[in-house]
Write a protein that holds these residues in place. Sequence first.
Motif, PDB file in Angstrom:
ATOM      1  N   ILE A  92       0.816  -1.218   0.000  1.00  0.00           N
ATOM      2  CA  ILE A  92       0.000   0.000   0.000  1.00  0.00           C
ATOM      3  C   ILE A  92       0.850   1.270   0.000  1.00  0.00           C
ATOM      4  O   ILE A  92       0.477   2.277  -0.590  1.00  0.00           O
ATOM      5  CB  ILE A  92      -0.994   0.013   1.178  1.00  0.00           C
ATOM      6  N   ILE A  93       2.018   1.231   0.636  1.00  0.00           N
ATOM      7  CA  ILE A  93       2.817   2.458   0.675  1.00  0.00           C
ATOM      8  C   ILE A  93       3.418   2.783  -0.691  1.00  0.00           C
ATOM      9  O   ILE A  93       3.883   3.901  -0.913  1.00  0.00           O
ATOM     10  CB  ILE A  93       3.933   2.395   1.743  1.00  0.00           C
ATOM     11  N   GLU A  94       3.399   1.818  -1.606  1.00  0.00           N
ATOM     12  CA  GLU A  94       3.842   2.096  -2.964  1.00  0.00           C
ATOM     13  C   GLU A  94       2.856   2.994  -3.709  1.00  0.00           C
ATOM     14  O   GLU A  94       3.209   3.619  -4.708  1.00  0.00           O
ATOM     15  CB  GLU A  94       4.015   0.784  -3.736  1.00  0.00           C
ATOM     16  N   ARG A  95       1.635   3.086  -3.205  1.00  0.00           N
ATOM     17  CA  ARG A  95       0.583   3.831  -3.885  1.00  0.00           C
ATOM     18  C   ARG A  95       0.404   5.241  -3.322  1.00  0.00           C
ATOM     19  O   ARG A  95      -0.388   6.007  -3.858  1.00  0.00           O
ATOM     20  CB  ARG A  95      -0.744   3.065  -3.775  1.00  0.00           C
ATOM     21  N   TYR A  96       1.084   5.539  -2.244  1.00  0.00           N
ATOM     22  CA  TYR A  96       0.929   6.839  -1.591  1.00  0.00           C
ATOM     23  C   TYR A  96       2.296   7.461  -1.332  1.00  0.00           C
ATOM     24  O   TYR A  96       3.314   6.763  -1.261  1.00  0.00           O
ATOM     25  CB  TYR A  96       0.216   6.680  -0.245  1.00  0.00           C
ATOM     26  N   ASP A  97       2.294   8.762  -1.171  1.00  0.00           N
ATOM     27  CA  ASP A  97       3.468   9.444  -0.633  1.00  0.00           C
ATOM     28  C   ASP A  97       3.604   8.960   0.805  1.00  0.00           C
ATOM     29  O   ASP A  97       2.673   9.112   1.604  1.00  0.00           O
ATOM     30  CB  ASP A  97       3.245  10.953  -0.681  1.00  0.00           C
ATOM     31  N   SER A  98       4.725   8.359   1.157  1.00  0.00           N
ATOM     32  CA  SER A  98       4.812   7.696   2.453  1.00  0.00           C
ATOM     33  C   SER A  98       6.113   8.026   3.183  1.00  0.00           C
ATOM     34  O   SER A  98       7.102   8.432   2.584  1.00  0.00           O
ATOM     35  CB  SER A  98       4.684   6.177   2.293  1.00  0.00           C
ATOM     36  N   HIS A  99       6.046   7.827   4.482  1.00  0.00           N
ATOM     37  CA  HIS A  99       7.196   8.070   5.360  1.00  0.00           C
ATOM     38  C   HIS A  99       7.212   6.973   6.410  1.00  0.00           C
ATOM     39  O   HIS A  99       6.187   6.674   7.033  1.00  0.00           O
ATOM     40  CB  HIS A  99       7.063   9.441   6.035  1.00  0.00           C
ATOM     41  N   VAL A 100       8.375   6.347   6.607  1.00  0.00           N
ATOM     42  CA  VAL A 100       8.507   5.246   7.558  1.00  0.00           C
ATOM     43  C   VAL A 100       9.173   5.739   8.833  1.00  0.00           C
ATOM     44  O   VAL A 100      10.202   6.421   8.789  1.00  0.00           O
ATOM     45  CB  VAL A 100       9.322   4.077   6.955  1.00  0.00           C
ATOM     46  N   VAL A 101       8.563   5.422   9.972  1.00  0.00           N
ATOM     47  CA  VAL A 101       9.128   5.758  11.278  1.00  0.00           C
ATOM     48  C   VAL A 101       9.488   4.462  11.999  1.00  0.00           C
ATOM     49  O   VAL A 101       8.622   3.609  12.215  1.00  0.00           O
ATOM     50  CB  VAL A 101       8.126   6.555  12.144  1.00  0.00           C
ATOM     51  N   HIS A 102      10.760   4.324  12.336  1.00  0.00           N
ATOM     52  CA  HIS A 102      11.205   3.178  13.131  1.00  0.00           C
ATOM     53  C   HIS A 102      11.145   3.550  14.605  1.00  0.00           C
ATOM     54  O   HIS A 102      11.743   4.548  15.031  1.00  0.00           O
ATOM     55  CB  HIS A 102      12.624   2.770  12.728  1.00  0.00           C
ATOM     56  N   PHE A 103      10.432   2.764  15.372  1.00  0.00           N
ATOM     57  CA  PHE A 103      10.210   3.060  16.785  1.00  0.00           C
ATOM     58  C   PHE A 103      11.514   3.323  17.524  1.00  0.00           C
ATOM     59  O   PHE A 103      11.618   4.241  18.349  1.00  0.00           O
ATOM     60  CB  PHE A 103       9.475   1.876  17.436  1.00  0.00           C
ATOM     61  N   GLU A 104      12.522   2.536  17.232  1.00  0.00           N
ATOM     62  CA  GLU A 104      13.796   2.652  17.936  1.00  0.00           C
ATOM     63  C   GLU A 104      14.462   4.011  17.734  1.00  0.00           C
ATOM     64  O   GLU A 104      15.258   4.456  18.573  1.00  0.00           O
ATOM     65  CB  GLU A 104      14.754   1.538  17.477  1.00  0.00           C
ATOM     66  N   ASP A 105      14.125   4.686  16.627  1.00  0.00           N
ATOM     67  CA  ASP A 105      14.731   5.990  16.349  1.00  0.00           C
ATOM     68  C   ASP A 105      14.251   7.075  17.303  1.00  0.00           C
ATOM     69  O   ASP A 105      14.881   8.131  17.418  1.00  0.00           O
ATOM     70  CB  ASP A 105      14.459   6.405  14.903  1.00  0.00           C
ATOM     71  N   TYR A 106      13.125   6.838  17.974  1.00  0.00           N
ATOM     72  CA  TYR A 106      12.657   7.801  18.963  1.00  0.00           C
ATOM     73  C   TYR A 106      13.614   7.899  20.160  1.00  0.00           C
ATOM     74  O   TYR A 106      13.631   8.909  20.857  1.00  0.00           O
ATOM     75  CB  TYR A 106      11.258   7.434  19.468  1.00  0.00           C
ATOM     76  N   THR A 107      14.398   6.845  20.381  1.00  0.00           N
ATOM     77  CA  THR A 107      15.402   6.894  21.452  1.00  0.00           C
ATOM     78  C   THR A 107      16.802   7.138  20.901  1.00  0.00           C
ATOM     79  O   THR A 107      17.614   7.788  21.543  1.00  0.00           O
ATOM     80  CB  THR A 107      15.402   5.574  22.257  1.00  0.00           C
ATOM     81  N   LYS A 108      17.093   6.646  19.699  1.00  0.00           N
ATOM     82  CA  LYS A 108      18.423   6.819  19.121  1.00  0.00           C
ATOM     83  C   LYS A 108      18.654   8.246  18.627  1.00  0.00           C
ATOM     84  O   LYS A 108      19.726   8.817  18.816  1.00  0.00           O
ATOM     85  CB  LYS A 108      18.626   5.840  17.958  1.00  0.00           C
ATOM     86  N   ALA A 109      17.659   8.795  17.975  1.00  0.00           N
ATOM     87  CA  ALA A 109      17.791  10.152  17.413  1.00  0.00           C
ATOM     88  C   ALA A 109      16.432  10.840  17.478  1.00  0.00           C
ATOM     89  O   ALA A 109      15.795  11.079  16.438  1.00  0.00           O
ATOM     90  CB  ALA A 109      18.294  10.078  15.977  1.00  0.00           C
ATOM     91  N   PRO A 110      15.957  11.167  18.671  1.00  0.00           N
ATOM     92  CA  PRO A 110      14.592  11.703  18.821  1.00  0.00           C
ATOM     93  C   PRO A 110      14.345  13.005  18.068  1.00  0.00           C
ATOM     94  O   PRO A 110      13.315  13.149  17.405  1.00  0.00           O
ATOM     95  CB  PRO A 110      14.454  11.885  20.337  1.00  0.00           C
ATOM     96  N   LYS A 111      15.257  13.961  18.160  1.00  0.00           N
ATOM     97  CA  LYS A 111      15.032  15.251  17.504  1.00  0.00           C
ATOM     98  C   LYS A 111      14.953  15.102  15.993  1.00  0.00           C
ATOM     99  O   LYS A 111      14.064  15.674  15.348  1.00  0.00           O
ATOM    100  CB  LYS A 111      16.139  16.230  17.892  1.00  0.00           C
ATOM    101  N   GLU A 112      15.898  14.357  15.427  1.00  0.00           N
ATOM    102  CA  GLU A 112      15.908  14.178  13.980  1.00  0.00           C
ATOM    103  C   GLU A 112      14.671  13.407  13.512  1.00  0.00           C
ATOM    104  O   GLU A 112      14.062  13.752  12.491  1.00  0.00           O
ATOM    105  CB  GLU A 112      17.169  13.430  13.546  1.00  0.00           C
ATOM    106  N   THR A 113      14.290  12.375  14.274  1.00  0.00           N
ATOM    107  CA  THR A 113      13.150  11.545  13.896  1.00  0.00           C
ATOM    108  C   THR A 113      11.858  12.345  13.911  1.00  0.00           C
ATOM    109  O   THR A 113      11.059  12.282  12.965  1.00  0.00           O
ATOM    110  CB  THR A 113      13.027  10.344  14.852  1.00  0.00           C
ATOM    111  N   VAL A 114      11.649  13.119  14.975  1.00  0.00           N
ATOM    112  CA  VAL A 114      10.434  13.916  15.086  1.00  0.00           C
ATOM    113  C   VAL A 114      10.433  15.048  14.065  1.00  0.00           C
ATOM    114  O   VAL A 114       9.400  15.371  13.479  1.00  0.00           O
ATOM    115  CB  VAL A 114      10.267  14.462  16.520  1.00  0.00           C
TER     116      VAL A 114
END
Length: 355
Positions: free
Chosen positions: A282-304
């Motif tokens: 489904i994400i091939e059909r839309y403009d999409s952005h993937v958020v990896h949960f672990e990035d909220y602790t590894k790089a919170p500012k950049e991820t948000v």
Amino acid sequence: FYRMYESSYDTELIWLMGYPFTGTGVTTKIVEYGTNKSMATNYGDHLEDYDSEEYVAQFESHSIDPVLYPDGPFWHNMDLERDSKTLLVKTNCGGTCMHEEGVNCTADEYIGELLGFPKWVETCRVGRSFKPDKKYETDATSSYRRLEGEITAIEAPEDEQVGSSRRLQLKTLQKRTKAKDGKRVRTAPYAANKISKIVLTMRNPFVVIASRFRHYGKHDELYLERFFNSKGLTMWCAETDAKHGALKAFGSLQSKTRITGGVPCWTELYRLVLWYKNACRIIERYDSHVVHFEDYTKAPKETVSELMNFIGLEFLEGKNIRFEQHSPLYKWFTEDQLIAMARFMDLLMKGNECT
């Protein structure tokens, strides 16, 4: 009238899509807290307040627009302003039903909806509403809110304090009414023509399974008091596989013990893999952005920051990132179990890798 009204509706809807415990809830909290605006959800029976307190089947569901969307999406936060022109809409799509949520899962809702892509896509537009009966009791507002007046900088939470020349303005709230009884209803699919983008959440699948167990354990006295540990997780996985493995949808794997042998929670992993196979399509059909949960602790500012740029919203001045991680504090699976689980998922996902 309907067509004219629909053409004038200018709120952008963005699906916030993820398998349960992969970060859809956390992402909603972060965006709502940072913008002071309520986002949306397919699950009007599961609401939150300003303090992120959760209320399941307690307060009436309110559609984001009763004319265009009588069956949802629904407003997610009971306290925050409901005037954002961009709304994240939380959806777990199909094949994610959990018995401990107080919902009687059918075999179709538990696994069948995952087996066909068109059917699964339709369930991304389906949720639940809560319709109370006529008996109500009053309920206090969250601790940061008042029914009348303003909150000064001194009274505001530490990360919301403002200069003495300015006061933090908070909207007046109507008094809440909590239903003593009511009914949770599975909604009909709503129109998807206003969905413009997709935010997809992903997380380490081993942690997803452990989090799933932790959630279940909180609803089961035996597990909560005696087996809220790795031993309990292994027990729960065995019970889950025995209970659901006989379902027709698992037929292709029921006799293949060389594939499922030694794989704890293989039925849960199978659901998770099928879910992301569909998500990859489904994400091939839309403009999409993937958020990896672990990035909220590894790089919170950049991820948000990347998330907010993608959805076109901004944090209010003085707002920090609200994130409380509830991941397992120690190893829930043995090394042999992890290897077996990884091989099982790799076999199922072959040729269907997501980013």
